[in-house]
Scaffold this active site. Structure first.
Site, mmCIF file in Angstrom:
data_model
loop_
_atom_site.group_PDB
_atom_site.id
_atom_site.type_symbol
_atom_site.label_atom_id
_atom_site.label_comp_id
_atom_site.label_asym_id
_atom_site.label_seq_id
_atom_site.Cartn_x
_atom_site.Cartn_y
_atom_site.Cartn_z
ATOM 1 N N TYR A 1 0.834 -1.412 -0.237
ATOM 2 C CA TYR A 1 0.121 0.105 0.021
ATOM 3 C C TYR A 1 0.962 1.009 0.065
ATOM 4 C CZ TYR A 1 -3.049 3.675 1.972
ATOM 5 O OH TYR A 1 -3.778 4.757 1.942
HETATM 6 P P1 NAD Z 1 -12.693 4.645 1.491
HETATM 7 O O1 NAD Z 1 -12.531 3.203 1.190
HETATM 8 O O2 NAD Z 1 -13.650 4.908 2.548
HETATM 9 O O3 NAD Z 1 -12.721 5.544 0.440
HETATM 10 C C1 NAD Z 1 -12.257 5.215 -0.951
HETATM 11 C C2 NAD Z 1 -13.372 5.252 -1.926
HETATM 12 O O4 NAD Z 1 -12.740 5.067 -3.322
HETATM 13 C C3 NAD Z 1 -14.470 4.392 -1.448
HETATM 14 O O5 NAD Z 1 -15.852 4.905 -1.883
HETATM 15 C C4 NAD Z 1 -14.406 3.568 -2.878
HETATM 16 O O6 NAD Z 1 -15.619 2.967 -3.260
HETATM 17 C C5 NAD Z 1 -13.830 4.484 -4.004
HETATM 18 N N1 NAD Z 1 -12.960 3.860 -5.044
HETATM 19 C C6 NAD Z 1 -12.298 2.641 -4.754
HETATM 20 N N2 NAD Z 1 -11.617 2.248 -5.749
HETATM 21 C C7 NAD Z 1 -12.294 3.052 -7.015
HETATM 22 C C8 NAD Z 1 -12.328 3.002 -8.292
HETATM 23 N N3 NAD Z 1 -11.555 2.162 -8.989
HETATM 24 N N4 NAD Z 1 -13.021 3.926 -8.963
HETATM 25 C C9 NAD Z 1 -13.959 4.897 -8.340
HETATM 26 N N5 NAD Z 1 -13.904 4.696 -7.031
HETATM 27 C C10 NAD Z 1 -12.877 3.931 -6.323
HETATM 28 O O7 NAD Z 1 -11.009 5.051 2.001
HETATM 29 P P2 NAD Z 1 -10.710 6.209 3.130
HETATM 30 O O8 NAD Z 1 -10.355 5.928 4.299
HETATM 31 O O9 NAD Z 1 -11.572 7.129 2.921
HETATM 32 O O10 NAD Z 1 -9.486 6.808 2.307
HETATM 33 C C11 NAD Z 1 -9.581 7.793 1.241
HETATM 34 C C12 NAD Z 1 -8.127 8.077 0.716
HETATM 35 O O11 NAD Z 1 -7.336 8.553 1.946
HETATM 36 C C13 NAD Z 1 -7.561 7.087 0.029
HETATM 37 O O12 NAD Z 1 -6.679 7.522 -0.991
HETATM 38 C C14 NAD Z 1 -6.573 6.531 1.117
HETATM 39 O O13 NAD Z 1 -5.440 5.880 0.593
HETATM 40 C C15 NAD Z 1 -6.221 7.622 1.770
HETATM 41 N N6 NAD Z 1 -5.903 7.718 3.126
HETATM 42 C C16 NAD Z 1 -6.506 7.283 4.166
HETATM 43 C C17 NAD Z 1 -6.286 7.196 5.474
HETATM 44 C C18 NAD Z 1 -7.034 6.769 6.574
HETATM 45 O O14 NAD Z 1 -6.994 6.852 7.667
HETATM 46 N N7 NAD Z 1 -8.369 6.534 6.181
HETATM 47 C C19 NAD Z 1 -4.974 7.527 5.835
HETATM 48 C C20 NAD Z 1 -4.165 7.879 4.723
HETATM 49 C C21 NAD Z 1 -4.451 8.048 3.303
HETATM 50 C C1 UGA Z 2 -4.087 3.745 8.285
HETATM 51 C C2 UGA Z 2 -5.050 3.206 7.183
HETATM 52 O O1 UGA Z 2 -5.917 2.148 7.324
HETATM 53 C C3 UGA Z 2 -4.438 3.393 5.883
HETATM 54 O O2 UGA Z 2 -5.490 3.338 4.856
HETATM 55 C C4 UGA Z 2 -3.395 4.793 5.844
HETATM 56 O O3 UGA Z 2 -2.910 5.142 4.685
HETATM 57 C C5 UGA Z 2 -2.664 4.791 6.914
HETATM 58 O O4 UGA Z 2 -3.534 4.752 8.230
HETATM 59 C C6 UGA Z 2 -1.710 6.289 7.143
HETATM 60 O O5 UGA Z 2 -1.698 6.794 7.989
HETATM 61 O O6 UGA Z 2 -1.219 6.242 5.945
HETATM 62 P P1 UGA Z 2 -3.059 1.826 10.063
HETATM 63 O O7 UGA Z 2 -2.296 2.974 10.776
HETATM 64 O O8 UGA Z 2 -2.565 0.442 9.898
HETATM 65 O O9 UGA Z 2 -3.451 2.283 8.534
HETATM 66 O O10 UGA Z 2 -4.401 2.099 10.624
HETATM 67 P P2 UGA Z 2 -5.215 1.385 11.855
HETATM 68 O O11 UGA Z 2 -6.014 0.305 11.240
HETATM 69 O O12 UGA Z 2 -6.287 2.470 12.420
HETATM 70 O O13 UGA Z 2 -4.282 0.758 12.732
HETATM 71 C C7 UGA Z 2 -3.525 1.395 13.733
HETATM 72 C C8 UGA Z 2 -2.646 0.457 14.512
HETATM 73 O O14 UGA Z 2 -3.755 -0.394 15.396
HETATM 74 C C9 UGA Z 2 -1.714 -0.358 13.713
HETATM 75 O O15 UGA Z 2 -0.478 -0.633 14.258
HETATM 76 C C10 UGA Z 2 -2.391 -1.707 13.740
HETATM 77 O O16 UGA Z 2 -1.714 -2.790 13.380
HETATM 78 C C11 UGA Z 2 -3.090 -1.763 14.683
HETATM 79 N N1 UGA Z 2 -4.359 -2.659 14.973
HETATM 80 C C12 UGA Z 2 -5.186 -2.778 13.964
HETATM 81 C C13 UGA Z 2 -4.708 -3.764 16.063
HETATM 82 O O17 UGA Z 2 -3.724 -3.651 16.756
HETATM 83 N N2 UGA Z 2 -5.756 -4.403 15.905
HETATM 84 C C14 UGA Z 2 -6.803 -4.427 15.007
HETATM 85 O O18 UGA Z 2 -7.594 -4.919 15.164
HETATM 86 C C15 UGA Z 2 -6.535 -3.349 13.957
#
Ligand code: NAD
Ligand code: UGA
Length: 325
Positions: A152
């Site tokens: 990722y």
């Molecule tokens: P999410 O899965 O809720 O949102 C992503 C959306 O993209 C979904 O609604 C999905 O249906 C759509 N999508 C996926 N593939 C697609 C495609 N081929 N065509 C059109 N739409 C598509 O995820 P999120 O947590 O809201 O993340 C949003 C963005 O932020 C992503 O780019 C993710 O990598 C980034 N990001 C998220 C986090 C986090 O903590 N949530 C952290 C860092 C980066």
């Molecule tokens: C999250 C998002 O899922 C990614 O899409 C994103 O890009 C990333 O943040 C980011 O900051 O860039 P992550 O930090 O793994 O990734 O998010 P969480 O699922 O909230 O996990 C946080 C921590 O909790 C991790 O260390 C994970 O291993 C831990 N965890 C998660 C557990 O210990 N138990 C669980 O059931 C789930």
């Protein structure tokens, strides 16, 4: 705040994208959501329930892998694009690297090609703290080396590099925002805060991957959204990357303690093996975003978690995002 702009949001039916769309719709922007409702998790319809009622919001069910459909959605009048769609999930990417690569890398490349001969003024690319990999120092600034440890993270870094290449060769006004573990109402069901809350409310033991001493810069979604919008308004952002975190960190063990305190359910966690691709720590240095974007995150982890738990408890069961089977 942006007002009365013509905006396309890819991934607008997802967690962060739907919050961004709501904020933009409230300020009278003309918003198009472009999302394929992919089956990574269910109930995205509930995410956009309020948006569907708004006159200034339209929904296009389309795939970012379909270049013609993307070009058509952009048309001649789109001024700003927030490219939020992706295949998220660090742990998921270890199991399905090709899917992650296709959506995140080819999907972003399609977006850049689609923007190339359009009237789009600015493209904002959603990136991730995962591009950094294992931290060499903390807090992490944008100059920190980028050595992702998950497929990722590698895919998000490749997408950023394509953005920079298109800026350099075609002058496309694009910047990347590195979000740090975002949480809040409607958070994805595969993420820690969502999973832990669900388990603790059911009086089940939360499963911690590793010893729980790993830390994350958990960022409340409203703060992330304010940073995303600020990046669209700011000047001199072309070709730049910005950290959007809270600028603080919390261990997973402490996260569980806070959730136990908020819910009042005293459960004992299970500690199990660490997950492949998991980084030890994230902690954003947000000096650059503060200075160039005026980014100023406000929500403490205690307040943000209370809001998440409140949302979770008061949301009808069929509207809470569900992990795919
Ligand atoms: P999410 O899965 O809720 O949102 C992503 C959306 O993209 C979904 O609604 C999905 O249906 C759509 N999508 C996926 N593939 C697609 C495609 N081929 N065509 C059109 N739409 C598509 O995820 P999120 O947590 O809201 O993340 C949003 C963005 O932020 C992503 O780019 C993710 O990598 C980034 N990001 C998220 C986090 C986090 O903590 N949530 C952290 C860092 C980066
Ligand atoms: C999250 C998002 O899922 C990614 O899409 C994103 O890009 C990333 O943040 C980011 O900051 O860039 P992550 O930090 O793994 O990734 O998010 P969480 O699922 O909230 O996990 C946080 C921590 O909790 C991790 O260390 C994970 O291993 C831990 N965890 C998660 C557990 O210990 N138990 C669980 O059931 C789930």
């Amino acid at each position: 705040m942006l007002e009365e702009r013509r905006i396309l949001i890819t991934g607008g039916a997802g967690f962060i994208g739907s919050h961004l769309a709501e904020a933009l719709v409230e300020h009278n922007n003309i918003v198009k959501i472009y999302d394929n409702f992919n089956p990574f998790y269910f109930n995205k319809e509930a995410n956009i329930k309020r948006l569907k009622e708004a006159k200034n919001c339209t929904l296009i069910k389309g795939d970012i892998l379909d270049l013609n459909s993307l070009k058509q959605a952009i048309g001649n009048d789109t001024e700003l694009i927030f490219h939020i769609a992706a295949q998220p999930g660090v742990r998921f990417s270890v199991e399905t690297p090709f899917k992650t690569n296709e959506i995140n890398v080819t999907g972003t490349l399609n977006m850049l090609v689609a923007v190339q001969n359009s009237n789009v003024e600015k493209l904002i690319n959603a990136s991730s703290s995962s591009v950094y990999g294992t931290p060499q120092y903390l807090p992490i600034d944008e100059k920190h080396p980028t050595n992702p440890v998950s497929p990722y993270g590698a895919s998000k870094l490749a997408a950023e590099k394509y953005c920079k290449a298109f800026y350099r060769i075609y002058g496309i006004n694009v910047c990347s925002l590195r979000f740090f573990t975002v949480y809040g109402p409607r958070q994805r069901p595969d993420m820690a805060i969502h999973i832990f809350t669900q388990q603790i409310l059911k009086n089940e033991s939360p499963t911690i991957f590793g010893d729980g001493n790993q830390t994350r810069d958990f960022t409340f979604v409203d703060d992330t959204v304010s940073g995303i919008i600020a990046s669209a308004e700011a000047k001199d952002t072309a070709g730049e990357d910005f950290n959007l975190g809270k600028g603080e960190r919390c261990s997973v063990n402490n996260l569980i303690s806070l959730l136990i305190k908020i819910t009042g359910n005293a459960v004992e966690p299970n500690w199990t093996k660490i997950m492949k691709g998991d980084v030890s720590h994230t902690w954003a240095d947000i000096t650059k975003a503060k200075k160039m974007l005026g980014y100023d995150p406000q929500t403490s982890i205690e307040t943000g978690l209370e809001e998440f738990v409140e949302w979770y408890k008061s949301t009808p069961y069929d509207q809470i995002p569900k992990a795919s089977p």
